[in-house]
Design an enzyme around this catalytic site. Sequence first.
Site, PDB file in Angstrom:
ATOM      1  CB  CYS A 129      -0.829   0.125   1.112  1.00 32.93           C
ATOM      2  SG  CYS A 129      -2.114  -1.198   1.209  1.00 32.93           S
TER       3      CYS A 129
ATOM      4  CE1 TYR B  15      -3.963  -9.116 -24.642  1.00 31.12           C
ATOM      5  CE2 TYR B  15      -5.614  -7.815 -25.574  1.00 31.12           C
ATOM      6  CZ  TYR B  15      -4.363  -8.381 -25.570  1.00 31.12           C
ATOM      7  OH  TYR B  15      -3.635  -8.001 -26.411  1.00 31.12           O
TER       8      TYR B  15
ATOM      9  CG  ASP C 127      -9.165  -5.747 -18.973  1.00 27.92           C
ATOM     10  OD1 ASP C 127      -8.379  -5.070 -18.565  1.00 27.92           O
ATOM     11  OD2 ASP C 127     -10.145  -6.211 -18.484  1.00 27.92           O
TER      12      ASP C 127
ATOM     13  CB  CYS D 238      -4.522  -2.778 -15.026  1.00 27.19           C
ATOM     14  SG  CYS D 238      -3.503  -3.796 -15.588  1.00 27.19           S
TER      15      CYS D 238
END
Length: 454
Positions: free
Chosen positions: A79, A306, A376, A403
């Site tokens: 994170c 994808y 994607d 992404c």
Amino acid sequence: MHSSHQQSQPFQRNGAHQTSFPAKKPSPPQQNQPDFDHQDARRGFSPQDQAVPQSPSGSSVPQRRPEPACPVFRKCGGCQLQNMDYARQLQFKQRRVEGLLKQFHSVEPIIGMETPYHYRNKVSAAFALARNQQIISGVYQDSTHRIVPVDHCLIEDPKADEIICSIRRLMKSFKLLPYDEVTQKGFLRHVLIKRGFATNQIMVVLVTATPVFPAKKRFTEALLKLHPEITTILMNLNDRYTSMVLGEQEKVLYGPGKIQDILCGCRFQISAKSFYQINPAQTEALYLKAMEYAGLTGSETVIDAYCGIGTIGLVAAKRGAKKVVGVELNRDAVKDAIENAKLNKLSNAWFCAGDAGEFMLEMSLEKEPADVVFMDPPRAGSDRTFLSSLIALSPQKVVYISCNPETQQRDLRYLTSKGPYRVTRIQPVDMFPHTNHVETVALLEKAVPLKIHL
Ligand code: SAH
């Protein structure tokens, strides 16, 4: 929870399943990654890249840095943005996407989460024996194979964390040892848990280094007694020297071996090895935006490239596509996609296993018509074969979900410079709060040639 036998305090677990190996042995070449996860790679941009905000007079304003809620967020490395409050994280991601993609079109305001915690429906823990001979489970410390013990994580499903702690305790009573990478002895390597948030179905995968599982029936029964909410348990054999979590062979120990979840009104079957988005609330927001961009009217032939387990294609098949064809490299995911079409009684969707670039090349050589292409790809983005064939196929619209805005920038540049496309919408979605990752969806439309009247 297990503080009495920890090496150090519990750390935060993240989804990092790919790590580097100790230098002794070379890491084997990475095969196609069945356990691919958008968030697996810890690469990405760093908060240090962010420009220091300027006051109206131009002087630097000190940044507000709240204490990260997780005490060891730096060690875990999952994170990266936890020392920024959430509003600021969103601002940071918005700027990042604008920096990369504004050259193509203005960027819509990022869609954030209302409650940006415990959103991960997939949790994986590595197991090892600590120096004091206690079993520990957690994540690999960034770029190492040192395990950082974790009991609770702010971004993971708490139920999954609870089950992992129970497994650790059961191992002790069953005298099962964790696998040791150096001596290559021991039994349990990882535990992978997937949960359908909408159906509450839970899958537990015990990843073992040997095919022999002593007392597997009693162990399964004991785990189910502690957690009757578990709907399926699998054993996955991973006896290779690899940084991948899952091996090829799997055996169902209890239940159907799969779970289901619901997204955008469609039901999806998910198997252990196939990719499924890890934040379902934000996935719905992302998919609905992708559908809005596609503007399906009932007559379109659609390609879902994808496609994973067919989620985007099947949502499109239900919401206005005449016909959908999906392509995906991972065979387990394709099997799920075919099952998912049946599960949703959609007879207008087909799926095939293969490389998306090769598939598009064939489509363009055969001059197969397509009106809308959803693509994607993984973090590396698409490839030349795919992009040049896409241009040859020349659908009216391309909806590019990504992404990784860096590889998306590269691919958009190719499509807009070599093809007849212009970018007409860009939407960032925060799929991975507290991490430095961001998802984007971009719409490309065929530019209408200008009519010149003399
Ligand atoms: N669209 C899906 C999956 C996206 S993740 C969803 O929203 O859930 C990217 C997918 O691309 C993964 O399932 C991965 O297995 C697949 N993939 C990676 N390389 C590929 C290639 N060359 N051809 C086809 N699929 C590929």
